[in-house]
Write a protein that holds these residues in place. Structure first.
Motif, PDB file in Angstrom:
ATOM      1  N   PHE A 196     -35.533  17.437  -8.540  1.00  0.00           N
ATOM      2  CA  PHE A 196     -35.354  16.612  -7.329  1.00  0.00           C
ATOM      3  C   PHE A 196     -33.905  16.527  -7.185  1.00  0.00           C
ATOM      4  O   PHE A 196     -32.983  16.448  -7.845  1.00  0.00           O
ATOM      5  CB  PHE A 196     -36.012  15.273  -7.595  1.00  0.00           C
ATOM      6  N   ASP A 197     -33.294  16.279  -5.611  1.00  0.00           N
ATOM      7  CA  ASP A 197     -31.996  15.947  -5.417  1.00  0.00           C
ATOM      8  C   ASP A 197     -32.071  15.007  -4.341  1.00  0.00           C
ATOM      9  O   ASP A 197     -33.327  14.581  -3.946  1.00  0.00           O
ATOM     10  CB  ASP A 197     -31.061  17.242  -5.166  1.00  0.00           C
ATOM     11  N   GLU A 198     -31.137  14.552  -4.032  1.00  0.00           N
ATOM     12  CA  GLU A 198     -30.936  13.714  -2.816  1.00  0.00           C
ATOM     13  C   GLU A 198     -31.366  14.239  -1.454  1.00  0.00           C
ATOM     14  O   GLU A 198     -31.964  13.160  -0.760  1.00  0.00           O
ATOM     15  CB  GLU A 198     -29.404  13.152  -2.648  1.00  0.00           C
ATOM     16  N   ASP A 199     -31.232  15.290  -1.219  1.00  0.00           N
ATOM     17  CA  ASP A 199     -31.936  15.754   0.096  1.00  0.00           C
ATOM     18  C   ASP A 199     -33.195  16.339  -0.055  1.00  0.00           C
ATOM     19  O   ASP A 199     -34.088  16.575   0.974  1.00  0.00           O
ATOM     20  CB  ASP A 199     -30.896  17.142   0.478  1.00  0.00           C
ATOM     21  N   THR A 200     -33.943  16.343  -1.302  1.00  0.00           N
ATOM     22  CA  THR A 200     -35.268  17.061  -1.393  1.00  0.00           C
ATOM     23  C   THR A 200     -36.041  16.290  -2.199  1.00  0.00           C
ATOM     24  O   THR A 200     -36.044  15.996  -3.201  1.00  0.00           O
ATOM     25  CB  THR A 200     -35.181  18.348  -2.176  1.00  0.00           C
ATOM     26  N   PRO A 201     -37.301  15.460  -1.181  1.00  0.00           N
ATOM     27  CA  PRO A 201     -38.111  14.750  -1.986  1.00  0.00           C
ATOM     28  C   PRO A 201     -39.133  15.389  -2.659  1.00  0.00           C
ATOM     29  O   PRO A 201     -40.109  14.682  -3.142  1.00  0.00           O
ATOM     30  CB  PRO A 201     -38.435  13.946  -0.605  1.00  0.00           C
ATOM     31  N   THR A 202     -39.223  16.823  -2.102  1.00  0.00           N
ATOM     32  CA  THR A 202     -40.284  17.420  -2.493  1.00  0.00           C
ATOM     33  C   THR A 202     -40.212  18.726  -3.548  1.00  0.00           C
ATOM     34  O   THR A 202     -39.122  19.298  -3.154  1.00  0.00           O
ATOM     35  CB  THR A 202     -41.347  17.860  -1.640  1.00  0.00           C
ATOM     36  N   VAL A 203     -40.625  18.806  -4.624  1.00  0.00           N
ATOM     37  CA  VAL A 203     -40.481  19.855  -5.556  1.00  0.00           C
ATOM     38  C   VAL A 203     -41.674  20.882  -5.527  1.00  0.00           C
ATOM     39  O   VAL A 203     -42.917  20.056  -5.515  1.00  0.00           O
ATOM     40  CB  VAL A 203     -40.004  19.688  -6.997  1.00  0.00           C
ATOM     41  N   GLN A 204     -41.560  22.099  -5.709  1.00  0.00           N
ATOM     42  CA  GLN A 204     -42.748  22.859  -5.765  1.00  0.00           C
ATOM     43  C   GLN A 204     -42.683  23.681  -7.089  1.00  0.00           C
ATOM     44  O   GLN A 204     -41.457  24.195  -7.357  1.00  0.00           O
ATOM     45  CB  GLN A 204     -42.930  24.052  -4.655  1.00  0.00           C
ATOM     46  N   ILE A 205     -43.904  23.554  -8.149  1.00  0.00           N
ATOM     47  CA  ILE A 205     -43.571  24.403  -9.155  1.00  0.00           C
ATOM     48  C   ILE A 205     -44.899  25.054  -9.550  1.00  0.00           C
ATOM     49  O   ILE A 205     -45.837  24.973  -8.855  1.00  0.00           O
ATOM     50  CB  ILE A 205     -43.477  23.367 -10.588  1.00  0.00           C
ATOM     51  N   GLN A 206     -44.525  26.383 -10.078  1.00  0.00           N
ATOM     52  CA  GLN A 206     -45.548  26.775 -10.510  1.00  0.00           C
ATOM     53  C   GLN A 206     -46.064  26.483 -12.083  1.00  0.00           C
ATOM     54  O   GLN A 206     -45.072  27.001 -12.755  1.00  0.00           O
ATOM     55  CB  GLN A 206     -45.353  28.523 -10.582  1.00  0.00           C
ATOM     56  N   ARG A 207     -47.213  26.014 -12.223  1.00  0.00           N
ATOM     57  CA  ARG A 207     -47.616  25.524 -13.603  1.00  0.00           C
ATOM     58  C   ARG A 207     -47.431  26.530 -14.633  1.00  0.00           C
ATOM     59  O   ARG A 207     -46.634  26.343 -15.812  1.00  0.00           O
ATOM     60  CB  ARG A 207     -48.970  25.043 -13.613  1.00  0.00           C
ATOM     61  N   ASN A 208     -47.826  27.721 -14.499  1.00  0.00           N
ATOM     62  CA  ASN A 208     -47.609  28.681 -15.527  1.00  0.00           C
ATOM     63  C   ASN A 208     -46.497  29.273 -15.892  1.00  0.00           C
ATOM     64  O   ASN A 208     -46.170  29.488 -16.843  1.00  0.00           O
ATOM     65  CB  ASN A 208     -48.536  30.002 -15.261  1.00  0.00           C
ATOM     66  N   ASP A 209     -45.414  29.415 -14.743  1.00  0.00           N
ATOM     67  CA  ASP A 209     -44.188  29.693 -14.831  1.00  0.00           C
ATOM     68  C   ASP A 209     -43.256  28.542 -15.657  1.00  0.00           C
ATOM     69  O   ASP A 209     -42.595  28.964 -16.514  1.00  0.00           O
ATOM     70  CB  ASP A 209     -43.495  30.090 -13.465  1.00  0.00           C
ATOM     71  N   LEU A 210     -43.577  27.498 -15.287  1.00  0.00           N
ATOM     72  CA  LEU A 210     -42.890  26.330 -16.040  1.00  0.00           C
ATOM     73  C   LEU A 210     -43.301  26.420 -17.659  1.00  0.00           C
ATOM     74  O   LEU A 210     -42.520  26.166 -18.320  1.00  0.00           O
ATOM     75  CB  LEU A 210     -43.113  24.904 -15.370  1.00  0.00           C
ATOM     76  N   ILE A 221     -44.930  18.186  -5.875  1.00  0.00           N
ATOM     77  CA  ILE A 221     -44.694  16.644  -6.312  1.00  0.00           C
ATOM     78  C   ILE A 221     -43.813  16.245  -5.039  1.00  0.00           C
ATOM     79  O   ILE A 221     -42.503  16.725  -4.942  1.00  0.00           O
ATOM     80  CB  ILE A 221     -44.115  16.503  -7.698  1.00  0.00           C
ATOM     81  N   THR A 222     -44.205  15.154  -4.460  1.00  0.00           N
ATOM     82  CA  THR A 222     -43.394  14.528  -3.392  1.00  0.00           C
ATOM     83  C   THR A 222     -42.810  12.952  -4.112  1.00  0.00           C
ATOM     84  O   THR A 222     -44.058  12.342  -4.360  1.00  0.00           O
ATOM     85  CB  THR A 222     -43.901  14.505  -2.303  1.00  0.00           C
ATOM     86  N   ARG A 223     -41.790  12.795  -3.907  1.00  0.00           N
ATOM     87  CA  ARG A 223     -41.166  11.353  -4.427  1.00  0.00           C
ATOM     88  C   ARG A 223     -41.016  10.358  -3.323  1.00  0.00           C
ATOM     89  O   ARG A 223     -40.974  10.776  -2.171  1.00  0.00           O
ATOM     90  CB  ARG A 223     -39.939  11.733  -5.029  1.00  0.00           C
ATOM     91  N   ALA A 224     -41.188   9.200  -3.522  1.00  0.00           N
ATOM     92  CA  ALA A 224     -41.360   8.207  -2.612  1.00  0.00           C
ATOM     93  C   ALA A 224     -40.115   8.124  -1.949  1.00  0.00           C
ATOM     94  O   ALA A 224     -38.791   8.417  -2.574  1.00  0.00           O
ATOM     95  CB  ALA A 224     -41.608   6.729  -3.344  1.00  0.00           C
ATOM     96  N   ALA A 225     -39.869   7.645  -0.722  1.00  0.00           N
ATOM     97  CA  ALA A 225     -38.497   7.795   0.205  1.00  0.00           C
ATOM     98  C   ALA A 225     -37.348   6.989  -0.754  1.00  0.00           C
ATOM     99  O   ALA A 225     -36.148   7.435  -0.336  1.00  0.00           O
ATOM    100  CB  ALA A 225     -38.556   7.665   1.414  1.00  0.00           C
ATOM    101  N   SER A 226     -37.886   5.977  -1.288  1.00  0.00           N
ATOM    102  CA  SER A 226     -36.801   4.949  -1.972  1.00  0.00           C
ATOM    103  C   SER A 226     -37.515   4.223  -3.271  1.00  0.00           C
ATOM    104  O   SER A 226     -38.680   4.423  -3.556  1.00  0.00           O
ATOM    105  CB  SER A 226     -36.627   3.996  -0.978  1.00  0.00           C
ATOM    106  N   LYS A 227     -36.443   3.668  -3.932  1.00  0.00           N
ATOM    107  CA  LYS A 227     -37.008   2.917  -4.931  1.00  0.00           C
ATOM    108  C   LYS A 227     -38.016   1.788  -4.630  1.00  0.00           C
ATOM    109  O   LYS A 227     -38.763   1.620  -5.277  1.00  0.00           O
ATOM    110  CB  LYS A 227     -35.659   2.248  -5.735  1.00  0.00           C
TER     111      LYS A 227
END
Length: 149
Positions: free
Chosen positions: A15-29, A68-74
Motif C-alpha cells: 500500500f502507498d498514499e495514492d493506492t488504497p487497493t493492492v492486488q496479489i496472486q496468492r500462489n506467487d506471494l 485488498i482495499t484499505r479504508a480511505a482513512s484511519k
C-alpha cells in the motif's frame, strides 16, 4: 519474526498514499516467501478484515487474484471496527482488535496499552461473563470513538 508477521508486513508495504487497493496472486506471494498458500489466506482473513478497515475481493481459478482495499482513512477504519463490535465482546477478541489496530499503525502504543488495561477481566471481578462482555464492548467503543477525535 513469525511468517504471519512477514506476510502481513509484505502486504502492508504494497500500500502507498495514492493506492488504497493492492492486488496479489496468492500462489506467487507464497512462492516468494517460501510458505504454503493457506498461510497467505490465514493472514488475509485474520489481519485484513472489515473490522480493521479492509475489504477483500477474490477471484478463483488459474489467473485468480485477491484485491485488498484499505479504508480511505484511519477514522473510517476505526468506525468500521466500532460498528462491528456489537453489544458484547470477550476479552480475547477485544485484545485482538486492539493489537491489530496497533500493528497496523492505527493506534499508538500508549493508547493500545491503556485500552488493554481498561478492557482486562481484572476490572470486572465479581461480575458474570455476560455482564463483563457487555460493559467491555461499551468501553471499547467509547475509547475508539474518543481516539478518533
Amino acid at each position: 519474526m513469525k511468517i504471519s508477521d512477514v506476510i502481513a508486513d509484505m502486504i502492508l508495504d504494497m500500500f502507498d498514499e495514492d493506492t488504497p487497493t493492492v492486488q496479489i496472486q496468492r500462489n506467487d506471494l507464497a512462492a516468494k516467501l517460501g510458505c504454503v498458500p493457506s498461510q497467505i489466506n490465514y493472514v488475509i482473513t485474520s489481519r485484513f478484515t472489515p473490522e480493521q478497515g479492509y475489504r477483500i475481493e477474490s477471484r478463483r481459478g488459474g489467473g485468480g487474484y485477491i484485491l485488498i482495499t484499505r479504508a480511505a482513512s484511519k477514522e473510517n477504519a476505526l468506525v468500521s471496527l466500532i460498528n462491528s463490535i456489537g453489544v458484547s465482546i470477550d476479552e480475547k477478541n477485544a485484545k485482538s482488535h486492539i493489537y491489530n489496530l496497533n500493528y497496523q499503525g492505527l493506534l499508538n502504543d500508549k493508547a493500545a496499552k491503556m485500552m488493554i488495561a481498561v478492557i482486562s477481566d481484572n476490572n470486572f471481578k465479581g461480575l458474570g461473563s455476560e455482564t463483563k462482555n457487555i460493559i467491555r464492548a461499551n468501553q471499547l467503543k467509547q475509547m475508539l470513538i474518543a481516539y478518533i477525535d
